[in-house]
Design an enzyme around this catalytic site. Structure first.
Site, PDB file in Angstrom:
ATOM      1  N   ASP A 226       0.825  -1.200   0.000  1.00 58.08           N
ATOM      2  CA  ASP A 226       0.000   0.000   0.000  1.00 58.08           C
ATOM      3  C   ASP A 226       0.870   1.266   0.000  1.00 58.08           C
ATOM      4  O   ASP A 226       1.863   1.348   0.730  1.00 58.08           O
ATOM      5  CB  ASP A 226      -0.866  -0.030   1.271  1.00 58.08           C
ATOM      6  N   GLU A 287       1.666  -0.586  -5.003  1.00 55.31           N
ATOM      7  CA  GLU A 287       0.600   0.372  -5.275  1.00 55.31           C
ATOM      8  C   GLU A 287       1.274   1.741  -5.247  1.00 55.31           C
ATOM      9  O   GLU A 287       1.508   2.316  -4.193  1.00 55.31           O
ATOM     10  CB  GLU A 287      -0.501   0.316  -4.215  1.00 55.31           C
TER      11      GLU A 287
HETATM   12  C1  NOJ Z   1      -4.431   2.881  -0.890  1.00 54.25           C
HETATM   13  C2  NOJ Z   1      -5.585   1.971  -0.589  1.00 54.25           C
HETATM   14  O1  NOJ Z   1      -5.894   1.223  -1.731  1.00 54.25           O
HETATM   15  C3  NOJ Z   1      -6.696   2.856  -0.136  1.00 54.25           C
HETATM   16  O2  NOJ Z   1      -7.916   2.170  -0.056  1.00 54.25           O
HETATM   17  C4  NOJ Z   1      -6.308   3.486   1.175  1.00 54.25           C
HETATM   18  O3  NOJ Z   1      -7.301   4.412   1.564  1.00 54.25           O
HETATM   19  C5  NOJ Z   1      -4.978   4.227   1.067  1.00 54.25           C
HETATM   20  N1  NOJ Z   1      -3.996   3.502   0.332  1.00 54.25           N
HETATM   21  C6  NOJ Z   1      -4.417   4.516   2.422  1.00 54.25           C
HETATM   22  O4  NOJ Z   1      -3.980   3.338   3.022  1.00 54.25           O
END
Ligand code: NOJ
Length: 562
Positions: A226, A287
């Site tokens: 993440d 991500e």
């Molecule tokens: C990316 C995640 O996919 C999202 O859902 C989240 O709110 C943010 N990162 C913060 O962790």
């Protein structure tokens, strides 16, 4: 057009993870499960791990290679689990640790690999480390695990810099010191309940290596990381002067001080070194909302992560020129570091592509759509979504699917605002509707309570009244249904080795995208007029029916064999 790009690959038809090739991920189709909305075993309206285990058959029937689970760890759920209070546990709303073991084992038995979410940029404010930081006061080693600073201005009343939270409002909150006085500020790029960790701190680094080890020992096959571009901040925490509108990194000239700093790469190298000590091809997926594609590719250098989500592809507009450009650029960028590209159209953070593509071409990606917002053309959206998915599944590399897209599921476009749970809605002062519309529990059975999501009517977000037609049992074995379109595509993709192929551009133009991947020619018609099938082509698969003259209509993708 007319170039050929090789994609490194292994044969794609491995079945049992333990024995399979370490390079499985290079052409894998990976299915994202959002646990709270997939399947609810106990009827409380929130999906759970036993619910997922009971529905794994769906994934094998669909024909994917792996699943990625969004967070199921103990959490106050301030950001639907992306606020983790215990990285090694399971939140009671999702089950118990034994349920996670059972899920991993059951998936493996079916030949499915399991990727879990890792949230290293921030913890929950309910994490014991944050409680300790508050109790210990300024200058303590406990505070050094987070990013605490004194405020600016008289009495330190102003935040330490001008950064904004991704969810809206300032990225800093002030604490009350143990003696009751107004105190320091801590950084949270997301919700105040998600304090950012300090990745210059050795304890933080050691802790995450141990968390990785814990889940590797428990048998997972990889991690979706993440906010992978956010862990390291520019050391001076300089003012940014711009709104924090999205997660995106900017260009080199205007690279934000909180995103895509060089220091993140060293962290991923250390993680990769750990993963490589395990057999079976354990993977890291970034991500990272980073542009341009070359900067994103840096995350997938041979000693870093294996993959990074291709959000530039997700955001490309529905024109032949833009699709050509983003596909070609993605192939080249991945190739330049020896990685394979990834492709994604939907996830839990964006408006589902069946709705997004029904907005006028060129509309910037909205952060949610609700009552009162410009509405997409529902039929057009589904038609284009099917064409886009079939185009995506013909591309070499790895593709990510988001639960429900195989049903052609649209965004919930009429979710009552009072039901919204995404912190974005409140923190933006009700200007951004946020992501709830993509997170609604999915329909399995048209005539069952909660459309078969669980045994009761309960559903943590209300489901639209018109979702019966999207239910799996209304689509299974129905020729031409979106579900059968995906199934056939995945079966052919595997049988014909498309995931490990190459793209050779054929005569494309403003209206048509046309390329060859191995034995298959793929054509998408973006133009206003139907186009004839190339001579001698055998129609293998199509995202919609041909017209009465046997031509490919607008917004249809076909797979052809010579
Ligand atoms: C990316 C995640 O996919 C999202 O859902 C989240 O709110 C943010 N990162 C913060 O962790």
């Amino acid at each position: 057009m007319g170039r050929r790009r090789p994609v490194q690959s292994q044969p794609s038809d491995q079945a049992v993870p333990a024995a399979a090739a370490d390079n499985w991920w290079r052409q894998a189709v990976i299915y994202q499960i959002y646990p709270r909305s997939f399947a609810d075993s106990d009827g409380d309206g929130i999906g759970d791990l036993p619910g997922i285990t009971a529905r794994l058959e769906h994934l094998t029937e669909l024909g994917v290679d792996a699943l990625w689970l969004s967070p199921f760890y103990p959490s106050p759920q301030a950001d639907a689990g992306y606020d983790v209070a215990d990285y090694r546990g399971v939140d009671p709303i999702f089950g118990e640790l034994s349920d996670a073991y059972a899920l991993i084992e059951s998936a493996h038995r079916r030949g499915l690999r399991v990727i879990v979410d890792l949230v290293p940029n921030h913890t929950s404010s309910a994490h014991p480390w944050f409680a300790a930081a508050l109790a210990a006061g300024p200058g303590s080693p406990e505070r050094a695990r987070y990013i605490f600073r004194d405020g600016r201005g008289p009495g330190g009343d102003e935040p330490p810099n001008d950064w904004q939270s991704v969810f809206g409002g300032p990225a800093w909150s002030r604490v009350t010191e143990p003696d009751g006085s107004p105190g320091q500020w801590y950084l949270h790029l997301f919700d105040p309940a998600q304090p950012d960790l300090n990745w210059d701190n050795d304890e933080v680094r050691a802790e995450f290596l141990d968390i990785l080890r814990t889940w590797l020992e428990r048998g997972v096959d990889g991690f979706r990381v993440d906010v992978a571009h956010g862990l390291v901040k520019q050391a001076d925490l300089a003012d940014w002067h711009y709104p924090q509108e999205t997660l995106s990194g900017g260009t080199d000239q205007r690279r934000p001080p909180m995103w895509d700093q060089e220091g993140v790469h060293e962290i991923y190298r250390s993680w990769r070194a750990l993963l490589d000590t395990y057999p079976g091809g354990k993977i890291l997926v970034a991500e990272a909302w980073v542009q341009p594609a070359e900067r994103l590719a840096a995350y997938t250098r041979p000693d870093e992560m294996h993959q990074a989500f291709n959000f530039e592809y997700l955001q490309a507009s529905w024109t032949a020129a833009d699709q050509y450009a983003v596909i070609d650029r993605s192939l080249a960028a991945a190739d330049s570091v020896g990685a394979t590209p990834t492709w994604v159209l939907s996830n839990h953070d964006v408006v589902r592509h069946a709705s997004r593509l029904g907005l006028p071409v060129g509309t910037p990606r909205p952060n949610g759509i609700g009552i009162g917002d410009p509405q997409p053309d529902v039929q057009l959206g589904l038609r284009r979504a099917r064409a886009a998915s079939l185009l995506m599944l013909a591309l070499p590399g790895s593709a990510y699917l988001y639960q429900g897209e195989e049903l052609g599921l649209p965004e919930h476009l009429r979710l009552p605002d009072e039901a919204r749970q995404d912190p974005t809605w409140e923190r933006s002062g009700h200007t951004e509707r946020g992501r709830d519309g993509a997170r609604v529990p999915i329909p399995w059975e048209a005539d069952a309570p909660s459309y078969g999501f669980g045994p009761t009517d309960a559903s943590w977000l209300p489901q639209p009244g018109v979702w019966a037609e999207f239910a799996l049992d209304r689509q299974r074995d129905v020729p031409g249904s979106t579900y059968e379109m995906y199934r056939t595509a995945l079966r052919l993709r595997r049988a014909l080795g498309l995931g490990s192929g190459t793209v050779e551009w054929l005569e494309s133009g403003d209206e048509v995208l046309f390329f060859r991947n191995g034995p298959v020619r793929v054509l998408t018609n973006f133009g206003a007029e139907a186009v004839p099938l190339p001579e001698g082509a055998e129609l293998l698969h199509a995202s919609g029916p041909l017209d009465t003259d046997g031509n490919v209509p607008t917004d249809v993708t076909v797979w052809l064999r010579d």
